[in-house]
Design a protein around this motif. Structure first.
Motif, mmCIF file in Angstrom:
data_model
loop_
_atom_site.group_PDB
_atom_site.id
_atom_site.type_symbol
_atom_site.label_atom_id
_atom_site.label_comp_id
_atom_site.label_asym_id
_atom_site.label_seq_id
_atom_site.Cartn_x
_atom_site.Cartn_y
_atom_site.Cartn_z
ATOM 1 N N PRO A 140 0.666 -1.302 -0.053
ATOM 2 C CA PRO A 140 -0.097 -0.020 -0.070
ATOM 3 C C PRO A 140 0.988 1.294 -0.102
ATOM 4 C CG PRO A 140 -0.008 -0.966 2.220
ATOM 5 C CD PRO A 140 0.597 -2.081 1.391
ATOM 6 N N VAL A 141 0.336 2.291 -0.465
ATOM 7 C CA VAL A 141 0.746 3.616 -0.646
ATOM 8 C C VAL A 141 -0.507 4.613 -0.229
ATOM 9 C CG1 VAL A 141 2.211 5.450 -1.837
ATOM 10 C CG2 VAL A 141 2.529 3.117 -2.289
ATOM 11 N N LEU A 142 -0.587 4.566 1.116
ATOM 12 C CA LEU A 142 -1.580 5.526 1.744
ATOM 13 C C LEU A 142 -0.996 6.562 2.747
ATOM 14 C CD1 LEU A 142 -4.365 2.792 2.438
ATOM 15 C CD2 LEU A 142 -4.151 4.378 0.344
ATOM 16 N N PRO A 143 -1.431 7.435 2.991
ATOM 17 C CA PRO A 143 -0.825 8.286 4.107
ATOM 18 C C PRO A 143 -0.710 7.730 5.576
ATOM 19 C CG PRO A 143 -2.743 9.436 3.269
ATOM 20 C CD PRO A 143 -2.865 8.007 2.488
ATOM 21 N N VAL A 144 -1.544 6.665 5.944
ATOM 22 C CA VAL A 144 -1.041 6.269 7.451
ATOM 23 C C VAL A 144 -0.275 4.780 7.212
ATOM 24 C CG1 VAL A 144 -3.082 7.073 8.343
ATOM 25 C CG2 VAL A 144 -3.407 4.973 7.312
ATOM 26 N N ILE A 145 0.010 4.282 5.809
ATOM 27 C CA ILE A 145 0.610 3.129 5.775
ATOM 28 C C ILE A 145 1.221 3.068 4.423
ATOM 29 C CG2 ILE A 145 -1.391 1.513 5.159
ATOM 30 C CD1 ILE A 145 1.669 0.287 6.874
ATOM 31 N N MET A 146 2.781 3.024 4.188
ATOM 32 C CA MET A 146 3.387 3.381 2.927
ATOM 33 C C MET A 146 4.592 2.223 2.986
ATOM 34 S SD MET A 146 4.023 7.470 2.538
ATOM 35 C CE MET A 146 2.487 8.380 2.314
ATOM 36 N N ARG A 147 4.609 1.502 1.721
ATOM 37 C CA ARG A 147 5.620 0.443 1.626
ATOM 38 C C ARG A 147 6.741 1.506 1.528
ATOM 39 N NH1 ARG A 147 6.497 -0.965 -4.707
ATOM 40 N NH2 ARG A 147 6.609 1.279 -5.407
ATOM 41 N N ASN A 155 9.839 -3.362 0.770
ATOM 42 C CA ASN A 155 9.087 -4.147 1.868
ATOM 43 C C ASN A 155 7.919 -4.432 1.400
ATOM 44 O OD1 ASN A 155 7.913 -1.355 2.588
ATOM 45 N ND2 ASN A 155 7.329 -2.464 4.539
ATOM 46 N N THR A 156 7.111 -5.517 2.098
ATOM 47 C CA THR A 156 5.742 -5.764 1.666
ATOM 48 C C THR A 156 5.233 -6.111 2.996
ATOM 49 O OG1 THR A 156 6.234 -8.293 1.624
ATOM 50 C CG2 THR A 156 6.513 -6.844 -0.642
ATOM 51 N N TYR A 157 3.658 -6.197 2.707
ATOM 52 C CA TYR A 157 2.831 -6.440 3.939
ATOM 53 C C TYR A 157 1.759 -7.704 3.568
ATOM 54 C CZ TYR A 157 4.330 -1.850 5.403
ATOM 55 O OH TYR A 157 4.757 -0.865 5.835
ATOM 56 N N ARG A 158 1.463 -8.230 4.467
ATOM 57 C CA ARG A 158 0.171 -9.199 4.411
ATOM 58 C C ARG A 158 -0.892 -8.932 5.117
ATOM 59 N NH1 ARG A 158 2.737 -15.327 4.817
ATOM 60 N NH2 ARG A 158 3.091 -14.650 6.904
ATOM 61 N N GLY A 159 -2.073 -9.125 4.460
ATOM 62 C CA GLY A 159 -3.443 -8.673 4.799
ATOM 63 C C GLY A 159 -4.377 -8.593 3.696
ATOM 64 N N ALA A 160 -5.481 -7.702 3.953
ATOM 65 C CA ALA A 160 -6.733 -7.605 3.100
ATOM 66 C C ALA A 160 -6.938 -6.145 2.922
ATOM 67 C CB ALA A 160 -7.949 -8.220 3.864
ATOM 68 N N TRP A 161 -7.106 -5.630 1.746
ATOM 69 C CA TRP A 161 -7.257 -4.277 1.314
ATOM 70 C C TRP A 161 -8.445 -4.076 0.641
ATOM 71 C CZ3 TRP A 161 -3.017 -1.209 -1.804
ATOM 72 C CH2 TRP A 161 -3.440 0.074 -1.918
ATOM 73 N N LEU A 162 -9.515 -3.535 0.826
ATOM 74 C CA LEU A 162 -10.790 -3.193 0.066
ATOM 75 C C LEU A 162 -10.713 -1.633 -0.437
ATOM 76 C CD1 LEU A 162 -13.556 -4.084 -0.905
ATOM 77 C CD2 LEU A 162 -14.389 -3.145 1.492
ATOM 78 N N GLN A 163 -10.775 -1.456 -1.699
ATOM 79 C CA GLN A 163 -10.958 -0.198 -2.267
ATOM 80 C C GLN A 163 -12.079 0.057 -3.119
ATOM 81 O OE1 GLN A 163 -7.865 1.377 -5.382
ATOM 82 N NE2 GLN A 163 -7.102 2.270 -3.580
#
Length: 421
Positions: A140-147, A155-163
């Motif tokens: 993700p590249v969002l104001p509160v969470i950015m790679r 770097n990477t994350y694991r999870g779920a993202w609804l847009q």
């Protein structure tokens, strides 16, 4: 690493198999794409005679970033799959020069870099109308969470993202992350808040978390005005509310004035002392190929700025090395950009900036903390011919501080992205 390479191939083969599963999957295949980025990265960080026994960190490595993105199957709900393969290979390092962040350290001998490291990730996705759900490996590249993509591998994350983009001009996001993989690691780990410098964040019984929730949206009120609000919360450690307003005022031919205002409120969530207000303002005047920027950033509260360790953040003074997010810090930025396309040399660009910070809380009885950082980037991307899209970037930074290390740093990055289909 043999297992990682095999996993990457398996992921791509699985996507290809799904894509030809039936007539309803034609769009899955037709809209799919794959590319590989080759990234050659050299980094030298000179510690300028600090008290550390290590005089410098210097390493050289080759990175491979393989991406596969499928289309969606046909029907009211379309399904697809994405795959990501990351591989870093050591070209030069030694025990007295490790720690650049471009190579993974050996578990049994932390002062040595591994010969190679990597990971593979798979993301399942579904789409209905203009709403998408991604589950698996995320960047993700969002104001509160950015790679973070400032080294050899992101770097990477694991999870779920609804847009959702059902309403014209409005983008809504919501999701949950469960773990992070750092840019110089092949492991997945629980998340924590970054606490470098003099942020003065203290943790209670809980120092890490396997739950980061985020939600918010961005709305384009007019072609010139955009606003956003996002919430991010690392369970048991901190909560954060992020506000941003951007306005671009056209002045005339090839001229504009951009205003970028940001405010972030961070508080503890029962497992820390996080308490921070972060205000930032950037003003940029562009004329032709020139860009002139001035900025101001202020921290207030009982701690410095909080964000997920291993990623990036939304502070206006996030630079090559520092972000000037220490407790009570005030910082000013001046920046100049030039796009040489205005002189008939497309693909060539220059950026130079200087940020100075003061008023940092160093503790009772100590004078205020002061620091400054100067960055210069020169980049060129070949525009045509057999080497089209070959990129070369030279990044240089200088840091001076009365509470941290004095640093001189140079990065040389050669990159080439090739579409596989």
């Amino acid at each position: 690493m043999q297992h990682d390479r095999k996993t990457i191939c398996q992921l791509l083969c699985a996507g290809a198999a799904l894509s030809v599963a039936g007539p309803a999957s034609a769009a899955f295949f037709d809209d799919s794409k794959a590319a590989i980025e080759l990234r050659n990265f050299y980094m030298n960080r000179d510690f300028r005679g600090s008290e550390s026994t290590q005089a410098k960190a210097e390493e050289w490595a080759q990175g491979f970033i393989l991406k596969f993105e499928s289309g969606y199957t046909e029907g009211p709900i379309g399904f697809g799959v994405d795959a990501l393969g990351l591989l870093g290979v050591k070209l030069d390092s030694s025990p007295d020069r490790t720690g650049t962040g471009i190579l993974q350290r050996d578990r049994e001998a932390p002062n040595r870099a591994q010969d190679d490291y990597g990971s593979a990730g798979l993301t399942a996705k579904a789409k209905m109308s203009n709403t998408t759900l991604h589950v698996g490996t995320l960047q993700p590249v969002l104001p509160v969470i950015m790679r973070n993509d400032s080294r050899l591998l992101p770097n990477t994350y694991r999870g779920a993202w609804l847009q959702s983009k059902e309403i014209d001009g409005l983008t809504l996001d919501a999701g949950k992350l469960t773990d992070v993989s750092y840019r110089d690691s092949s492991d997945s780990e629980d998340m924590t808040a970054f606490n470098g410098g003099l942020r003065n964040i203290t943790f209670g019984n809980k120092t890490t978390s396997d739950e980061f929730l985020f939600a918010g949206g961005r709305y384009q009120f007019t072609p010139e005005l955009t606003g956003s609000y996002y919430y991010g919360g690392l369970d048991g450690i901190y909560d954060q509310h992020n506000f941003n307003v951007v306005h671009v005022l056209p002045i005339g031919d090839n001229q504009s004035f951009k205003t970028d205002l940001r405010y972030v409120r961070s508080t503890d969530d029962g497992g820390s002392n996080v308490d921070n207000n972060a205000f930032g303002a950037l003003f940029t005047y562009k004329i032709g190929g020139h860009g002139f920027t001035g900025g101001y950033q202020k921290m207030s509260g009982e701690t410095g700025f909080a964000y997920i360790s291993g990623g990036d953040n939304s502070l206006i003074n996030l630079l090559q090395i520092n972000d000037f997010g220490n407790e009570d810090e005030k910082s000013w930025q001046v920046r100049y950009d030039y796009d040489f396309a205005a002189m008939g040399i497309p693909g060539l660009s220059l950026m130079t900036r200087y940020v100075t910070g003061d008023n940092v809380d160093r503790g009772a009885g100590l004078s205020e903390g002061k620091e400054w950082e100067r960055n210069t980037d020169v980049a060129y991307v070949v525009q045509s011919g057999p080497l089209k899209n070959l990129g070369l970037k030279v990044r240089n930074a200088t840091v001076r501080s009365n509470f941290g290390s004095d640093l001189d740093e140079t990065r040389l990055i050669l990159s080439y992205t090739m579409a596989l289909w």
